[in-house]
Design a protein around this motif. Structure first.
Motif, short mmCIF file in Angstrom:
data_model
loop_
_atom_site.label_atom_id
_atom_site.label_comp_id
_atom_site.label_asym_id
_atom_site.label_seq_id
_atom_site.Cartn_x
_atom_site.Cartn_y
_atom_site.Cartn_z
N GLY A 194 44.55 45.53 49.04
CA GLY A 194 44.88 44.23 49.59
C GLY A 194 43.90 43.67 50.60
N ASN A 195 42.78 44.34 50.82
CA ASN A 195 41.76 43.84 51.74
C ASN A 195 40.91 42.77 51.06
OD1 ASN A 195 42.51 45.71 53.79
ND2 ASN A 195 41.33 47.30 52.74
N GLU A 196 40.41 41.84 51.86
CA GLU A 196 39.57 40.77 51.32
C GLU A 196 38.09 41.09 51.50
OE1 GLU A 196 40.65 37.05 53.06
OE2 GLU A 196 42.45 36.84 51.81
N GLN A 197 37.31 40.83 50.46
CA GLN A 197 35.86 40.95 50.51
C GLN A 197 35.26 39.63 50.06
OE1 GLN A 197 35.04 44.29 47.90
NE2 GLN A 197 35.17 45.77 49.58
N ARG A 198 34.42 39.04 50.89
CA ARG A 198 33.85 37.74 50.59
C ARG A 198 32.49 37.90 49.91
NH1 ARG A 198 36.94 37.42 55.03
NH2 ARG A 198 38.40 35.65 55.16
N PHE A 199 32.38 37.30 48.74
CA PHE A 199 31.17 37.32 47.93
C PHE A 199 30.56 35.92 47.84
CE2 PHE A 199 33.07 41.23 46.48
CZ PHE A 199 32.05 41.99 45.91
N GLN A 200 29.29 35.88 47.51
CA GLN A 200 28.66 34.64 47.05
C GLN A 200 28.06 34.92 45.67
OE1 GLN A 200 25.20 33.71 46.56
NE2 GLN A 200 24.67 35.90 46.69
N TYR A 201 28.22 33.98 44.78
CA TYR A 201 27.61 34.04 43.45
C TYR A 201 26.51 32.98 43.39
CZ TYR A 201 31.15 37.00 41.15
OH TYR A 201 31.96 38.04 40.75
N SER A 202 25.31 33.39 43.05
CA SER A 202 24.20 32.45 42.89
C SER A 202 23.73 32.48 41.45
CB SER A 202 23.04 32.82 43.83
OG SER A 202 23.41 32.65 45.17
N ILE A 203 23.45 31.32 40.91
CA ILE A 203 23.01 31.19 39.52
C ILE A 203 21.57 30.69 39.52
CG2 ILE A 203 23.37 30.07 37.30
CD1 ILE A 203 26.23 30.42 39.77
N PHE A 204 20.70 31.44 38.89
CA PHE A 204 19.29 31.10 38.80
C PHE A 204 18.89 30.89 37.35
CE2 PHE A 204 19.87 33.73 42.55
CZ PHE A 204 19.12 33.07 43.52
#
Length: 209
Positions: A194-204
């Protein structure tokens, strides 16, 4: 390099698949982006896939050829066992991305969480070299990392966090004028506990003709 392999073999051997912090029953964020950029019949590779169920979902959607790369044979074995006879449809590659030499071209490259583990500059340079060799002209790379406000460690290892701008800057520094950042999104992953992990997705996209 054996220590790196052994670390992940030990991780996958210590817990069941659905107890791992990165487990996703349905990898919705990755799947949404892959479906947006991958066309039927185009070759796809999932980098550092571990035991991810993304390949299952892509098979269900009729995509192929599909390749899965991970340095942990234990992780790949979990996926092969889960897929049963369908595992024969996948090209399984047990390799360290910093040492891997691609033997074919891919239209879409997906990496949910490998690049942020590469805290050494030489490892990041090796990754980008492999990416540039593997991706077709006009191909798409979907690279996810912990966001700048994401965790500082994963599985006991330090990570390097990014924003889309800082990730694009690092890739451009390593291989100038080869990849263009065309889109980005944030994603909050909720772990099995139940812990939150913040990601970023980058598209190249490659800017080569």
């Amino acid at each position: 390099m054996m220590a790196r392999h052994q670390h992940w073999d030990d991780v996958y051997g210590a817990r069941t698949e659905d107890e791992l912090t990165w487990f996703e029953e349905t990898p919705s964020a990755s799947l949404e982006l892959v479906l947006r950029y991958l066309k039927a019949g185009e070759p796809f590779i999932d980098i550092g896939a571990g035991a991810s169920r993304l390949v299952d979902a892509l098979l269900n959607h009729g995509f192929g050829p599909l390749s899965v790369l991970d340095l942990s044979e234990a992780a790949l074995s979990l996926s092969r066992a889960r897929l049963g006879h369908r595992a024969q449809q996948i090209d399984w590659i047990a390799a360290d991305i910093t040492e891997w030499e691609p033997h074919r071209d891919y239209s879409v490259w997906h990496d949910r969480a490998v690049f942020h583990f590469l805290t050494k500059a030489e490892d990041r340079a090796a990754y980008v070299r492999a990416l540039s060799k593997a991706l077709k002209p006009g191909g798409t790379a979907i690279i996810a990392t912990f966001a700048e406000d994401g965790p500082e460690k994963c599985s006991g290892l330090p990570v390097k966090r990014y924003s889309p701008v800082s990730l694009a800057g690092e890739i451009n520094r390593l291989l100038p004028a080869h990849f263009d950042l065309v889109d980005a999104k944030r994603h909050v992953h909720r772990t099995p506990k139940g812990n939150e992990q913040r990601f970023q997705y980058s598209i190249f996209e490659t800017n080569q003709p």
